[in-house]
Design a protein around this motif. Structure first.
Motif, short mmCIF file in Angstrom:
data_model
loop_
_atom_site.label_atom_id
_atom_site.label_comp_id
_atom_site.label_asym_id
_atom_site.label_seq_id
_atom_site.Cartn_x
_atom_site.Cartn_y
_atom_site.Cartn_z
N UNK A 540 0.78 -1.23 0.00
CA UNK A 540 0.00 0.00 0.00
C UNK A 540 0.82 1.29 0.00
N UNK A 541 2.17 1.18 -0.14
CA UNK A 541 2.98 2.40 -0.23
C UNK A 541 2.95 2.90 -1.67
N UNK A 542 3.21 4.20 -1.86
CA UNK A 542 3.30 4.71 -3.24
C UNK A 542 4.44 3.99 -3.95
N UNK A 543 4.16 3.48 -5.15
CA UNK A 543 5.22 2.79 -5.89
C UNK A 543 5.99 3.79 -6.74
N UNK A 544 7.10 4.26 -6.19
CA UNK A 544 7.92 5.21 -6.96
C UNK A 544 8.55 4.50 -8.15
N UNK A 545 8.74 3.21 -7.97
CA UNK A 545 9.32 2.42 -9.06
C UNK A 545 8.40 2.50 -10.28
N UNK A 546 7.08 2.33 -10.06
CA UNK A 546 6.13 2.39 -11.17
C UNK A 546 6.10 3.78 -11.79
N UNK A 547 6.21 4.81 -10.94
CA UNK A 547 6.21 6.18 -11.47
C UNK A 547 7.46 6.43 -12.30
N UNK A 548 8.60 5.95 -11.79
CA UNK A 548 9.87 6.11 -12.54
C UNK A 548 9.77 5.39 -13.87
N UNK A 549 9.19 4.19 -13.81
CA UNK A 549 9.07 3.39 -15.03
C UNK A 549 8.20 4.13 -16.05
N UNK A 550 7.11 4.75 -15.57
CA UNK A 550 6.22 5.49 -16.48
C UNK A 550 7.00 6.62 -17.15
N UNK A 551 7.85 7.29 -16.38
CA UNK A 551 8.64 8.38 -16.95
C UNK A 551 9.65 7.85 -17.96
N UNK A 552 10.25 6.70 -17.63
CA UNK A 552 11.23 6.08 -18.52
C UNK A 552 10.57 5.71 -19.84
#
Ligand code: OOB
Length: 558
Positions: A540-552
């Protein structure tokens, strides 16, 4: 309570809040000849006798021999001794690459006053935090920057900081002081006060600042013996000796140009430092030609600028023999161009203000120089690469880097909660870097597990920026993450969820908002993106990994 009792109590308190090495380790580092009784203040004195008339420091038309530099340091010491400051007092120092910075640094070292080294890029938010966290009694800063755009008035900043920090009694300005004291007039010809407390190798020397992952920068306590070892141990790997002319191109307050081997290494080697007011190729190429610079240190984006400019310059760069690059990972394509274009040896440097510094060696094979970030200074540096459960990974496999050694701190200043997370029970520092180790012991940096953005060597704590963004009335929630960038490696991007019924601020609006909060410019997000909801991790934490991936994904498909 007499002043002396007060000083002793305060000093004990500062020492107690600065985690130290266990006695057995201290003894070992001494027995192995790594740590000595030397201090920085005494080192300059010894060198001033040995290299007397040799050039130590060049800034514009100012040329100081070792003897002249040492004399300036003593004159400032005499003034500081009469200023009411006492051994152990913290002094926040924010100066550019000038002679006054080096003189101030050594004067504070010599008296056992403890500098907290701020960067010229820091603003009211950061400087106030450094003063508060260290309980500083003095701030030494400048009127404005001689060069660098746009011009910034540090006296305005000092005013803001002073109003916010009641313990800050004294402010000294290099340049026109306005209502403050002039740094220049602090120096005096009076004799040094003889019964000043002795400064020993085991004493605290200063505080560096962490890049920051958990909000605000943490203070990194360094002692003379461990820091001096890191400087002296760096001389041979970097080819520093009395013929070295080192260009201080990066801000001298940063660990890299300070001690890897940096300007402190210059003094330890008997060489000469040339202060560059700013790191552009135009300024620096002229200085390289004029002063016969042999060594310098850059972050990767600056190295790329130099590589682009060098083929078109009329300046003679042939004196340059070593270019050190570190602070963030250098792209191997750029690394390949250093030798052919600049005609010098590349040295990759992977270091951290908390301690461990790795260098490729000057005589290493080309593949090692191009594709690794070096190996530790010392055989007594312990490197451990572990998985997410703290178990060692198979040799050659990437994992989390933990380290312990003769110049890696055992804890941040006055921060038991963070220390419990950042240091293992057996004293290893968890660097947050993901690395693999070659059979020869070289490290290859593969990424990062810590929540930090590395903007071409400048470190940003997303949490610090997020906390400020959350104060914006139209923002419901935010997450700041790294977006890929060809030039800087990474830039900060802020994802923002607007409050119900509100429109999220656009990039210029949010940037202005953060600027008025006194945040350093390098931390400002380059982009603000509005989003309806954050992707979440399993817990349930914000997935920064997913956000980074979206930017990538958008970056590489653009
Ligand atoms: C240097 O020190 P800091 O404290 O500003 O930053 C340390 C962090 C490291 O943990 C790593 O994440 C990153 O900066 N880093 C690199 C790197 N050098 C530093 N990442 C990849 N490749 C490299 N070559 O940055 C610093 C301190 C002393 C010497 C050199 C750099």
């Amino acid at each position: 309570m007499s002043t002396n009792d007060y000083t002793a109590a305060d000093l004990d308190d500062i020492r107690a809040k600065s985690p130290d090495y266990p006695e057995a380790f201290k003894q070992h580092y001494r027995d192995q000849g790594l740590w000595s009784d030397q201090t920085f203040g005494a080192l300059l004195k010894t060198q001033a006798e040995r290299f007397a008339a040799d050039p130590a420091l060049i800034e514009g038309e100012t040329r100081l021999s070792y003897r002249a530099l040492d004399a300036r340091v003593d004159r400032l010491c005499a003034g500081l001794q009469r200023s009411g400051l006492k051994k152990g007092d913290r002094v926040v120092v924010q100066l550019g690459n000038r002679a006054s910075f080096v003189v101030t640094t050594f004067a504070l070292f010599r008296l056992g006053l403890l500098p907290v080294f701020a960067l010229p890029a820091h603003r009211a938010k950061e400087i106030t935090h450094f003063c508060t966290a260290s309980n500083a009694r003095a701030l030494i800063t400048m009127a404005d920057r001689v060069s660098g755009q746009p011009r910034f008035d540090f006296r305005t900043l000092a005013r803001e900081v002073k109003a916010a920090c009641p313990a800050l009694e004294q402010v000294y300005i290099d340049g026109a002081p306005e209502e403050f004291n002039a740094l220049e007039s602090l120096s005096c010809d009076a004799p040094l006060i003889e019964d000043w407390p002795v400064v020993g190798a085991d004493d605290l020397a200063f505080f560096q600042l962490s890049g920051g992952t958990t909000g605000l920068s943490k203070l990194i306590p360094r002692r003379h013996q461990d820091y001096l070892y890191s400087v002296i141990g760096s001389l041979a790997p970097c080819g520093f000796d009395e013929r070295t002319t080192y260009l201080v191109a990066l801000p001298g307050a940063h660990n890299f140009p300070m001690s890897s081997p940096g300007f402190l290494g210059v003094i330890a080697a008997g060489g000469c430092m040339v202060m560059a007011p700013e790191p552009s190729p135009t300024t620096c190429f002229e200085l390289i030609e004029r002063e016969g610079v042999t060594h310098t240190a850059l972050v990767p984006p600056l190295a790329m600028l130099w590589l682009d400019a060098a083929p078109h310059t009329q300046r003679d760069l042939s004196s340059l023999s070593v270019l050190q690059v570190g602070g963030s990972k250098m792209n191997s394509e750029a690394a390949k161009r250093v030798g052919p274009i600049l005609g010098c040896t590349l040295q990759q440097v992977f270091g951290m203000a908390e301690g461990l510094v790795n260098y490729t060696r000057l005589d290493d094979d080309e593949d090692v120089i191009l594709y690794t970030q070096g190996r530790p200074i010392s055989a007594l540096d312990e490197v451990r690469i572990v998985d997410d459960h703290g178990q060692p990974v198979a040799p050659g496999t990437p994992g989390n880097l933990q380290t312990r050694g003769p110049y890696t701190i055992r804890g941040y200043f006055d921060n038991p909660d963070v220390n419990a997370k950042s240091f293992t029970e057996d004293g290893f520092y968890c660097t947050g870097d993901v690395v693999a180790q070659t059979p020869a012991g070289y490290l290859i940096v593969g990424g990062r597990e810590k929540d930090q953005i590395n903007r071409g060597g400048e470190k940003i704590s997303p949490e610090e920026v997020e906390n400020l963004i959350l104060a914006h009335p139209d923002v419901f929630d935010t997450a700041v993450v790294a977006m890929p960038d060809d030039f800087l490696g990474e830039r900060p991007c802020a994802f923002v969820i607007p409050r119900k019924g509100a429109t999220a601020p656009d990039t210029p609006t949010l940037v202005d908002f953060l600027k008025t909060r006194g945040l350093a410019t390098f931390k400002l997000p380059d982009q603000v993106r509005t989003i309806d909801a954050f992707p979440h991790t399993g817990v349930g934490k914000i997935s920064k990994k997913a956000l980074r991936q979206a930017l990538k994904d958008t970056y590489f498909s653009a």
